[in-house]
Scaffold this active site. Structure first.
Site, mmCIF file in Angstrom:
data_model
loop_
_atom_site.group_PDB
_atom_site.id
_atom_site.type_symbol
_atom_site.label_atom_id
_atom_site.label_comp_id
_atom_site.label_asym_id
_atom_site.label_seq_id
_atom_site.Cartn_x
_atom_site.Cartn_y
_atom_site.Cartn_z
ATOM 1 N N ILE A 86 -5.700 -1.229 -2.647
ATOM 2 C CA ILE A 86 -6.129 -2.603 -2.811
ATOM 3 C C ILE A 86 -5.134 -3.354 -4.061
ATOM 4 O O ILE A 86 -5.169 -4.265 -4.364
ATOM 5 C CB ILE A 86 -7.625 -2.474 -2.942
ATOM 6 C CG1 ILE A 86 -8.138 -4.153 -2.805
ATOM 7 C CG2 ILE A 86 -8.100 -2.028 -4.277
ATOM 8 C CD1 ILE A 86 -7.581 -4.744 -1.484
ATOM 9 N N TYR A 87 -4.618 -2.437 -5.009
ATOM 10 C CA TYR A 87 -4.177 -2.767 -6.267
ATOM 11 C C TYR A 87 -2.736 -3.847 -5.811
ATOM 12 O O TYR A 87 -2.104 -3.153 -5.316
ATOM 13 C CB TYR A 87 -3.821 -1.693 -7.266
ATOM 14 C CG TYR A 87 -4.859 -1.136 -7.721
ATOM 15 C CD1 TYR A 87 -6.171 -1.330 -7.625
ATOM 16 C CD2 TYR A 87 -4.756 0.361 -8.218
ATOM 17 C CE1 TYR A 87 -7.327 -0.675 -8.175
ATOM 18 C CE2 TYR A 87 -5.683 1.028 -8.649
ATOM 19 C CZ TYR A 87 -6.987 0.490 -8.841
ATOM 20 O OH TYR A 87 -8.154 1.324 -9.270
ATOM 21 N N ALA A 88 -3.099 -5.113 -6.313
ATOM 22 C CA ALA A 88 -1.781 -6.048 -6.152
ATOM 23 C C ALA A 88 -1.623 -6.047 -4.707
ATOM 24 O O ALA A 88 -0.116 -6.125 -4.616
ATOM 25 C CB ALA A 88 -0.829 -5.690 -7.060
ATOM 26 N N GLY A 89 -2.376 -6.000 -3.836
ATOM 27 C CA GLY A 89 -2.012 -6.057 -2.238
ATOM 28 C C GLY A 89 -0.972 -5.231 -1.894
ATOM 29 O O GLY A 89 -0.399 -5.109 -1.192
ATOM 30 N N GLY A 90 -1.230 -3.608 -2.328
ATOM 31 C CA GLY A 90 -0.502 -2.730 -2.036
ATOM 32 C C GLY A 90 1.093 -2.466 -2.979
ATOM 33 O O GLY A 90 1.342 -1.758 -2.660
#
Length: 339
Positions: A61-65
């Site tokens: 989920i971090y920075a949209g992958g």
């Protein structure tokens, strides 16, 4: 650098883990203006490796992958795969659609494949559930994780922020069925949030589970004087939500960190991190680094042995808090965007 085993597993990890949430595309996913892009991130991975850190943690989920993409690209360039330990997580929705999040068998199988693609790796060393899912039977979760390990896509499994009874239930379910058990717990632990000392830390110590705390510096609050502000402190909605309770007691703890740091000629961050190593269950705090001195301060913490009096002074001002960020419900995409 010092190394130890992750819990009772055979996996050797550095006593510090580099958290990769700060590295990613600022236009993607959920996080703020402090994110560093690939070229800005490169020196931090290099410095971490040169400092002896072999443990790296990210999440789908971090920075949209894009955190996984940057983490994988840079580690694949700079390190031998057999010498590093790469961890990622799944749970939060990656798209507003059925099955695009949570811990169902379908979601977990899809999440691990997507993470491996973004990382550019054949396997992760540690695949973690990012939160507890109330909507999915624990048997389904643990069997799916077991099958991911047996398929060779993950070497070990871990969990993050939940109640101790939930973690115990998951471990008991895996044990009863001969499935893979969790070797790690990634939970919130720092000098201004110590609720995990009540049940989770003793449980992990008893079970031989390695604790890898997130936010060991309380999103920077323990690394600076209480009145100081940064870009992140001004824009970090998660931090404001997590630490909105007990500000007076928090300030007293922060002041105590400052006094001990000044007396020792050390940084506040080093002192606050050193406190974690006084807890037997803790394997490796997960540090964030967006400035070079952040890694230096973390490495210096390994050489600090706090005295009993110093530990007492750091802990005395603490006041109990309501448990936070236990993932009591799967958030919507709108909610995730605020984190």
């Amino acid at each position: 650098m010092k190394f130890t085993r992750l819990g009772k597993s055979g996996l050797m990890v550095s006593r510090l883990c580099l958290g990769c949430m700060s590295y990613g595309d600022t236009t993607k996913g959920w996080h703020g203006d402090w994110l560093l892009d690939e070229e800005q991130s490169r020196p931090f991975f290099r410095k971490a490796l040169e400092s002896g850190i072999n443990f790296f943690d990210t999440a789908n989920i971090y920075a949209g992958g894009t955190s996984e993409e940057i983490t994988g690209k840079l580690l694949n360039e700079m390190a031998r795969r057999d010498e590093i330990v790469v961890a990622t997580k799944a749970y939060f929705p990656w798209r507003s659609a059925p099955n695009a999040g949570g811990l169902s068998r379908k979601s977990l199988m899809h999440a691990i494949d997507d993470s491996l693609r973004r990382l550019g790796m054949d396997y992760v060393d540690l695949f973690q559930i990012h939160r507890w899912d109330h909507e999915v039977p624990v048997e389904e979760v643990m069997e799916a994780l077991h099958d991911i390990v047996k398929a060779g896509k993950a070497r070990y499994i871990g969990a993050s922020s939940m109640y101790a009874w939930q973690f115990a239930k998951a471990q008991a379910t895996a044990r009863a069925n001969g499935w893979t058990r969790f070797v790690s717990m990634q939970n919130q632990l720092n000098l201004i949030y110590r609720e995990e000392e009540r049940e989770m830390l003793p449980l992990c110590e008893d079970e031989g589970v390695g604790v890898i705390p997130w936010s060991p510096l309380a999103r920077g609050r323990l690394a600076r004087a209480a009145e100081e502000e940064t870009v992140r402190s001004k824009t970090d909605g998660v931090g404001k939500a997590l630490y909105k309770e007990g500000e007076a007691a928090d300030r007293a703890v922060i002041d105590a960190v400052g006094k001990i740091a000044e007396a020792r000629g050390a940084t506040r961050a080093s002192v606050a991190l050193a406190w974690h190593f006084t807890k037997p269950a803790v394997t490796a705090p997960i540090i964030g680094a967006t400035k070079q001195h952040h890694i230096d301060a973390a490495v210096s913490a390994l050489e600090i042995e706090l005295t009993a009096d110093e530990i007492a002074a750091l802990e005395a001002p603490y006041r109990p808090k309501w448990p936070t960020d236990m993932g009591l419900a799967l958030p919507t995409m709108d909610q995730v965007s605020l984190l």
